[in-house]
Design an enzyme around this catalytic site. Structure first.
Site, PDB file in Angstrom:
ATOM      1  N   SER A 146      29.514  21.764  37.106  1.00  0.00           N
ATOM      2  CA  SER A 146      29.199  22.114  38.488  1.00  0.00           C
ATOM      3  C   SER A 146      28.915  20.855  39.300  1.00  0.00           C
ATOM      4  O   SER A 146      29.779  19.977  39.382  1.00  0.00           O
ATOM      5  CB  SER A 146      28.043  23.116  38.498  1.00  0.00           C
ATOM      6  OG  SER A 146      27.947  23.792  39.729  1.00  0.00           O
ATOM      7  N   ASP A 201      13.090  20.781  49.700  1.00  0.00           N
ATOM      8  CA  ASP A 201      13.524  20.498  51.073  1.00  0.00           C
ATOM      9  C   ASP A 201      14.662  19.480  51.092  1.00  0.00           C
ATOM     10  O   ASP A 201      15.607  19.615  51.883  1.00  0.00           O
ATOM     11  CB  ASP A 201      12.348  19.992  51.903  1.00  0.00           C
ATOM     12  CG  ASP A 201      11.326  21.082  52.202  1.00  0.00           C
ATOM     13  OD1 ASP A 201      11.725  22.265  52.266  1.00  0.00           O
ATOM     14  OD2 ASP A 201      10.139  20.763  52.354  1.00  0.00           O
ATOM     15  N   HIS A 242      30.262  31.125  35.466  1.00  0.00           N
ATOM     16  CA  HIS A 242      30.078  29.736  35.859  1.00  0.00           C
ATOM     17  C   HIS A 242      29.338  28.904  34.814  1.00  0.00           C
ATOM     18  O   HIS A 242      29.271  27.692  34.932  1.00  0.00           O
ATOM     19  CB  HIS A 242      29.330  29.690  37.197  1.00  0.00           C
ATOM     20  CG  HIS A 242      29.241  28.323  37.802  1.00  0.00           C
ATOM     21  ND1 HIS A 242      30.345  27.502  37.971  1.00  0.00           N
ATOM     22  CD2 HIS A 242      28.166  27.610  38.275  1.00  0.00           C
ATOM     23  CE1 HIS A 242      29.962  26.367  38.525  1.00  0.00           C
ATOM     24  NE2 HIS A 242      28.655  26.404  38.715  1.00  0.00           N
TER      25      HIS A 242
END
Length: 262
Positions: free
Chosen positions: A86, A178, A239
């Site tokens: 990924s 964040d 996945h």
């Protein structure tokens, strides 16, 4: 930046393993131990802002690939075999294209050099940010509080691997949520490194047959940038084929890695 890593020692060319978004090297400890049984050295890397590695900007593929190149340089003068899943696969592709001298063989796990448009990881990161850590006294509390936003137990368990003790009786995230949210458009995107020819080395793509990540556009991009790529689909896997189809995944990986890298 000096990345955290876990090396399983052995003889011969190392296999360096790069995890996906919100993962860490320890997610790959099972396959690594199996490969290491034959005496092969395996290095499990925590990419920047993941696992035990430092948090840092920018969360770009050039920066992450440069981190890994420095780690590889510390392993010796030769090239390594490089595996990426990924997000880690995009790091691996960037590195192979920009520093082909450092990569003998390339293994990509269910990822292509294309931009994706899904928002699943946006939702996961938002769920992590929304978790009120003040209400978490034990890991089970976090699981219960996140269940409405992330009903899939396996995914919730994966995300909660990023929760750690703060040393004072509470919990904290070991990733900068964040920062990853802000970087997500770049992480799900892809830009070919400029002025780089296709990677000349052997390349294996192990994709989950039930996963949408390597479609026709992804295959075309793979063949353009990695002309020696072999694409193998693993039935009944999505996945995470190294988990969902562990035996056929390991057999295909082992067969590829034991062939001469010519």
């Amino acid at each position: 930046m000096e990345l955290a890593s876990n090396a399983l020692p052995g003889e011969g060319r190392p296999l360096v393993v790069l995890h996906g978004l919100l993962g860490s090297g320890r997610n790959w400890l099972g396959p690594a131990r199996r490969l290491n049984e034959s005496g092969r050295p395996v290095v499990l890397v925590d990419l920047r802002s993941h696992g035990q590695s430092p948090w840092a900007k920018p969360m770009s593929y050039d920066a992450m690939a440069d981190d890994v190149a420095r780690l590889i340089a510390g392993l010796g003068d030769g090239a390594v075999d490089l595996l990426g899943h990924s997000m880690g696969g995009k790091v691996a592709m960037n590195l192979a294209l920009r520093r082909p001298d450092r990569v003998a063989r390339l293994v990509l796990v269910d990822i292509a050099p294309i931009a994706y448009r899904h928002r699943s990881f946006t939702d996961y990161l938002l769920a992590m940010r929304a978790l009120d850590l003040a209400q978490v006294q034990r890991r089970g509390d976090a699981d219960r509080l996140m269940e409405p936003a992330v009903p899939d137990l396996a995914m919730r368990s994966f995300l909660l691997q990023n929760l750690e003790s703060d040393g004072g009786g509470g919990f904290r995230w070991r990733v900068d949520v964040d920062l990853l949210l802000a970087a997500l458009p770049d992480l799900i995107g892809w830009t070919d490194p400029p002025s780089t020819p296709p990677f000349p080395g052997p390349t294996l793509q192990l994709r989950g047959a039930l996963s949408p990540y390597v479609d026709e556009a992804g295959e075309a991009a793979l063949r353009r940038l990695f002309p020696r790529v072999e694409i193998e689909s693993l039935p009944e896997a999505g996945h995470w084929p190294h988990v969902e189809a562990a035996e056929p995944f390991f057999a295909a990986l082992q067969a590829f890695l034991t062939r001469p890298a010519t």
